[in-house]
Design a protein around this motif. Structure first.
Motif, PDB file in Angstrom:
ATOM      1  N   MET A 235      31.346  74.966  31.994  1.00 31.22           N
ATOM      2  CA  MET A 235      31.179  75.296  33.412  1.00 31.22           C
ATOM      3  C   MET A 235      31.113  74.026  34.254  1.00 31.22           C
ATOM      4  O   MET A 235      31.733  73.934  35.322  1.00 31.22           O
ATOM      5  CB  MET A 235      29.912  76.126  33.602  1.00 31.22           C
ATOM      6  N   VAL A 236      30.366  73.027  33.783  1.00 30.17           N
ATOM      7  CA  VAL A 236      30.290  71.759  34.505  1.00 30.17           C
ATOM      8  C   VAL A 236      31.659  71.095  34.564  1.00 30.17           C
ATOM      9  O   VAL A 236      32.063  70.544  35.601  1.00 30.17           O
ATOM     10  CB  VAL A 236      29.250  70.836  33.844  1.00 30.17           C
ATOM     11  N   ALA A 237      32.399  71.157  33.471  1.00 29.21           N
ATOM     12  CA  ALA A 237      33.742  70.561  33.456  1.00 29.21           C
ATOM     13  C   ALA A 237      34.676  71.276  34.426  1.00 29.21           C
ATOM     14  O   ALA A 237      35.442  70.635  35.169  1.00 29.21           O
ATOM     15  CB  ALA A 237      34.311  70.594  32.037  1.00 29.21           C
ATOM     16  N   TYR A 238      34.630  72.615  34.468  1.00 32.02           N
ATOM     17  CA  TYR A 238      35.484  73.374  35.375  1.00 32.02           C
ATOM     18  C   TYR A 238      35.117  73.124  36.840  1.00 32.02           C
ATOM     19  O   TYR A 238      35.967  73.282  37.725  1.00 32.02           O
ATOM     20  CB  TYR A 238      35.389  74.867  35.081  1.00 32.02           C
TER      21      TYR A 238
ATOM     22  N   TRP B 121      40.749  75.063  38.913  1.00 30.36           N
ATOM     23  CA  TRP B 121      41.216  76.155  38.043  1.00 30.36           C
ATOM     24  C   TRP B 121      41.011  77.494  38.726  1.00 30.36           C
ATOM     25  O   TRP B 121      39.970  77.750  39.361  1.00 30.36           O
ATOM     26  CB  TRP B 121      40.467  76.106  36.714  1.00 30.36           C
ATOM     27  N   ASP B 122      42.001  78.384  38.574  1.00 27.07           N
ATOM     28  CA  ASP B 122      41.917  79.719  39.169  1.00 27.07           C
ATOM     29  C   ASP B 122      41.448  80.772  38.182  1.00 27.07           C
ATOM     30  O   ASP B 122      41.368  81.955  38.526  1.00 27.07           O
ATOM     31  CB  ASP B 122      43.270  80.135  39.742  1.00 27.07           C
ATOM     32  N   GLY B 123      41.130  80.374  36.948  1.00 27.99           N
ATOM     33  CA  GLY B 123      40.634  81.320  35.957  1.00 27.99           C
ATOM     34  C   GLY B 123      41.709  81.991  35.145  1.00 27.99           C
ATOM     35  O   GLY B 123      41.397  82.684  34.166  1.00 27.99           O
TER      36      GLY B 123
ATOM     37  N   ASN C  62      43.820  71.076  37.652  1.00 29.67           N
ATOM     38  CA  ASN C  62      43.885  69.725  38.182  1.00 29.67           C
ATOM     39  C   ASN C  62      42.488  69.224  38.499  1.00 29.67           C
ATOM     40  O   ASN C  62      41.638  69.970  39.008  1.00 29.67           O
ATOM     41  CB  ASN C  62      44.748  69.682  39.454  1.00 29.67           C
ATOM     42  N   TYR C  63      42.262  67.968  38.183  1.00 30.52           N
ATOM     43  CA  TYR C  63      40.969  67.341  38.444  1.00 30.52           C
ATOM     44  C   TYR C  63      40.849  67.056  39.940  1.00 30.52           C
ATOM     45  O   TYR C  63      41.705  66.418  40.535  1.00 30.52           O
ATOM     46  CB  TYR C  63      40.851  66.058  37.634  1.00 30.52           C
ATOM     47  N   THR C  64      39.765  67.539  40.537  1.00 26.30           N
ATOM     48  CA  THR C  64      39.543  67.364  41.979  1.00 26.30           C
ATOM     49  C   THR C  64      38.317  66.523  42.285  1.00 26.30           C
ATOM     50  O   THR C  64      37.975  66.360  43.458  1.00 26.30           O
ATOM     51  CB  THR C  64      39.394  68.733  42.663  1.00 26.30           C
ATOM     52  N   GLY C  65      37.648  66.024  41.284  1.00 20.07           N
ATOM     53  CA  GLY C  65      36.453  65.224  41.526  1.00 20.07           C
ATOM     54  C   GLY C  65      35.324  66.068  42.086  1.00 20.07           C
ATOM     55  O   GLY C  65      35.075  67.188  41.632  1.00 20.07           O
TER      56      GLY C  65
ATOM     57  N   SER D 289      32.371  77.743  39.621  1.00 23.48           N
ATOM     58  CA  SER D 289      31.620  76.974  38.630  1.00 23.48           C
ATOM     59  C   SER D 289      30.725  75.945  39.311  1.00 23.48           C
ATOM     60  O   SER D 289      29.575  75.743  38.908  1.00 23.48           O
ATOM     61  CB  SER D 289      32.583  76.280  37.660  1.00 23.48           C
ATOM     62  N   ALA D 290      31.243  75.305  40.345  1.00 29.41           N
ATOM     63  CA  ALA D 290      30.414  74.364  41.099  1.00 29.41           C
ATOM     64  C   ALA D 290      29.242  75.074  41.759  1.00 29.41           C
ATOM     65  O   ALA D 290      28.119  74.549  41.800  1.00 29.41           O
ATOM     66  CB  ALA D 290      31.265  73.653  42.151  1.00 29.41           C
TER      67      ALA D 290
END
Length: 313
Positions: A56-59, A64-66, A72-75, A284-285
């Protein structure tokens, strides 16, 4: 042989010998035995708790749309978007209704636990009545109270029998809807706090109550000087559970209103972001933010009210 002073010499005492050390094999087996018993629960804990949290922390740092295999990494973009969304802060005002209801819930649970800890008639029956709502599934409770609060439903029928005629839409305005939903949460979770408080009260030695009665202490004085100090750790636990539950309310408001009429909670918002708008990374955030808030509130509460050991004897 005679001693120079004329007294018989005492035989020298043998120095104490250390017990023989166990062989290396049995010592290793003895040390590994606890870990063998812990292996299964630790594996389940890692697979079903810590690994999903890590994912979850990584997502939360992706878009990601699931569904799509690409992400793509968005920081920290998701966290920046959450902190700039006015709707994020609006849902915390909704949690205030549940937080106020939890105060009432703790007060009622403590009152009933104190009364039923003494010898009263039908106390086992009342214990079952108070604890029974906690055993019911949350979805079933949502559907039951959805009919209870609807126009012309059970509540309006009971009020009409009492001579009170009202056209209030109980789930039609933000204030009345949130008050109604918070009242349902009080009814549902009252039994859990009641059982916790009752167990803590009954764990206090009975000799203290007998001594207090011999000294002429009434029920209120016994509660103030015996019961209240004795249940302080359990009361602290109930506060933590109530605060975390107020922030993560989901089942009842989701079933009864779906977050409409200003009843959307933090968890309902997170679920909609993930499954309605396909923003799993942002959801997730949001979940990480909720986890951090609950941990921070718990830490502050433990610092303000430390879990001191209570000695009543």
């Amino acid at each position: 042989m005679a001693h120079p002073t004329g007294r018989a010499a005492r035989p020298q005492e043998a120095a104490p010998t250390a017990p023989p050390r166990a062989p290396r094999g049995p010592r290793l087996r003895r040390g590994a035995t606890p870990w063998l018993f812990l292996a299964a629960p630790l594996l389940l804990l890692i697979v079903f708790t810590y690994a999903p949290v890590a994912n979850m922390v990584a997502y939360s740092f992706t878009d990601w749309d699931g569904v799509s295999p690409e992400l793509n990494y968005t920081g920290a973009g998701n966290y920046a978007e959450l902190l700039t969304r006015p709707a994020l802060f609006e849902v915390f005002f909704v949690s205030g209704y549940y937080l106020a209801a939890s105060v009432l819930q703790i007060a009622l649970a403590l009152y009933f636990a104190t009364v039923l800890s003494f010898n009263v008639r039908f106390r086992n029956f009342f214990k079952g009545v108070l604890f029974f709502p906690y055993l019911i599934n949350g979805v079933a409770i949502g559907f039951v109270f959805l009919h209870f609060f609807q126009d012309g439903g059970t509540l309006d029928s009971v009020l009409r029998l009492l001579g009170v005629h009202t056209d209030r839409p109980w789930l039609g305005t933000p204030v009345s809807a949130n008050v109604s939903l918070a009242g349902v949460s009080v009814w549902r979770y009252l039994g859990l706090n009641f059982v916790l408080f009752l167990g803590a009260i009954q764990s206090v030695p009975g000799e203290l109550y007998e001594a207090a009665e011999l000294d002429g202490a009434n029920r209120r004085q016994q509660f103030r000087h015996i019961i209240a100090p004795g249940i302080r750790p359990v009361l602290s636990l109930s506060v933590i559970l109530s605060v975390s539950g107020s922030l993560s309310a989901f089942e009842v408001p989701f079933i009864m209103t779906g977050g409409a009429t200003g009843t959307e909670t933090f968890v309902i918002q997170t679920v909609k972001l993930a499954f309605q708008f396909n923003k799993t990374g942002l959801a997730s955030a949001s979940a990480v933010v909720l986890l951090l808030i609950i941990l921070a509130v718990t830490w502050v509460q433990r610092r303000l009210v430390p879990d001191d050991r209570v000695d009543l004897v």
